[in-house]
Design a protein around this motif. Sequence first.
Motif, PDB file in Angstrom:
ATOM      1  N   VAL A  35       0.840  -1.202   0.000  1.00  0.00           N
ATOM      2  CA  VAL A  35       0.000   0.000   0.000  1.00  0.00           C
ATOM      3  C   VAL A  35       0.874   1.249   0.000  1.00  0.00           C
ATOM      4  O   VAL A  35       0.581   2.227  -0.702  1.00  0.00           O
ATOM      5  CB  VAL A  35      -0.952  -0.013   1.216  1.00  0.00           C
ATOM      6  CG1 VAL A  35      -1.635   1.337   1.390  1.00  0.00           C
ATOM      7  CG2 VAL A  35      -1.981  -1.121   1.061  1.00  0.00           C
ATOM      8  N   ARG A  39       0.889   4.049  -2.965  1.00  0.00           N
ATOM      9  CA  ARG A  39       0.555   5.456  -2.709  1.00  0.00           C
ATOM     10  C   ARG A  39       1.780   6.356  -2.803  1.00  0.00           C
ATOM     11  O   ARG A  39       1.711   7.529  -2.451  1.00  0.00           O
ATOM     12  CB  ARG A  39      -0.079   5.601  -1.328  1.00  0.00           C
ATOM     13  CG  ARG A  39      -1.424   4.892  -1.214  1.00  0.00           C
ATOM     14  CD  ARG A  39      -2.045   5.096   0.135  1.00  0.00           C
ATOM     15  NE  ARG A  39      -2.171   6.515   0.448  1.00  0.00           N
ATOM     16  CZ  ARG A  39      -2.853   6.992   1.472  1.00  0.00           C
ATOM     17  NH1 ARG A  39      -3.461   6.165   2.288  1.00  0.00           N
ATOM     18  NH2 ARG A  39      -2.918   8.286   1.706  1.00  0.00           N
ATOM     19  N   ASP A  42       3.664   7.614   0.793  1.00  0.00           N
ATOM     20  CA  ASP A  42       3.106   8.693   1.600  1.00  0.00           C
ATOM     21  C   ASP A  42       1.961   8.154   2.436  1.00  0.00           C
ATOM     22  O   ASP A  42       0.950   7.702   1.918  1.00  0.00           O
ATOM     23  CB  ASP A  42       2.615   9.817   0.698  1.00  0.00           C
ATOM     24  CG  ASP A  42       2.223  11.055   1.490  1.00  0.00           C
ATOM     25  OD1 ASP A  42       2.617  11.125   2.661  1.00  0.00           O
ATOM     26  OD2 ASP A  42       1.551  11.926   0.924  1.00  0.00           O
TER      27      ASP A  42
END
Length: 43
Positions: A35, A39, A42
């Motif tokens: 994840v 992203r 961040d």
Amino acid sequence: MDFLSGLVGGINFETIAQLTMLALIVIAGPAVIFVLAFRGGDL
């Protein structure tokens, strides 16, 4: 019916629960990294 009650009684639900929790913890590590990479690192 004796066979079914013996089968259900022979299942160790505590062991199944512990293995399930272990699997969730093991899967959670790479999932968080994926994840973060998805992203752009961040939070």
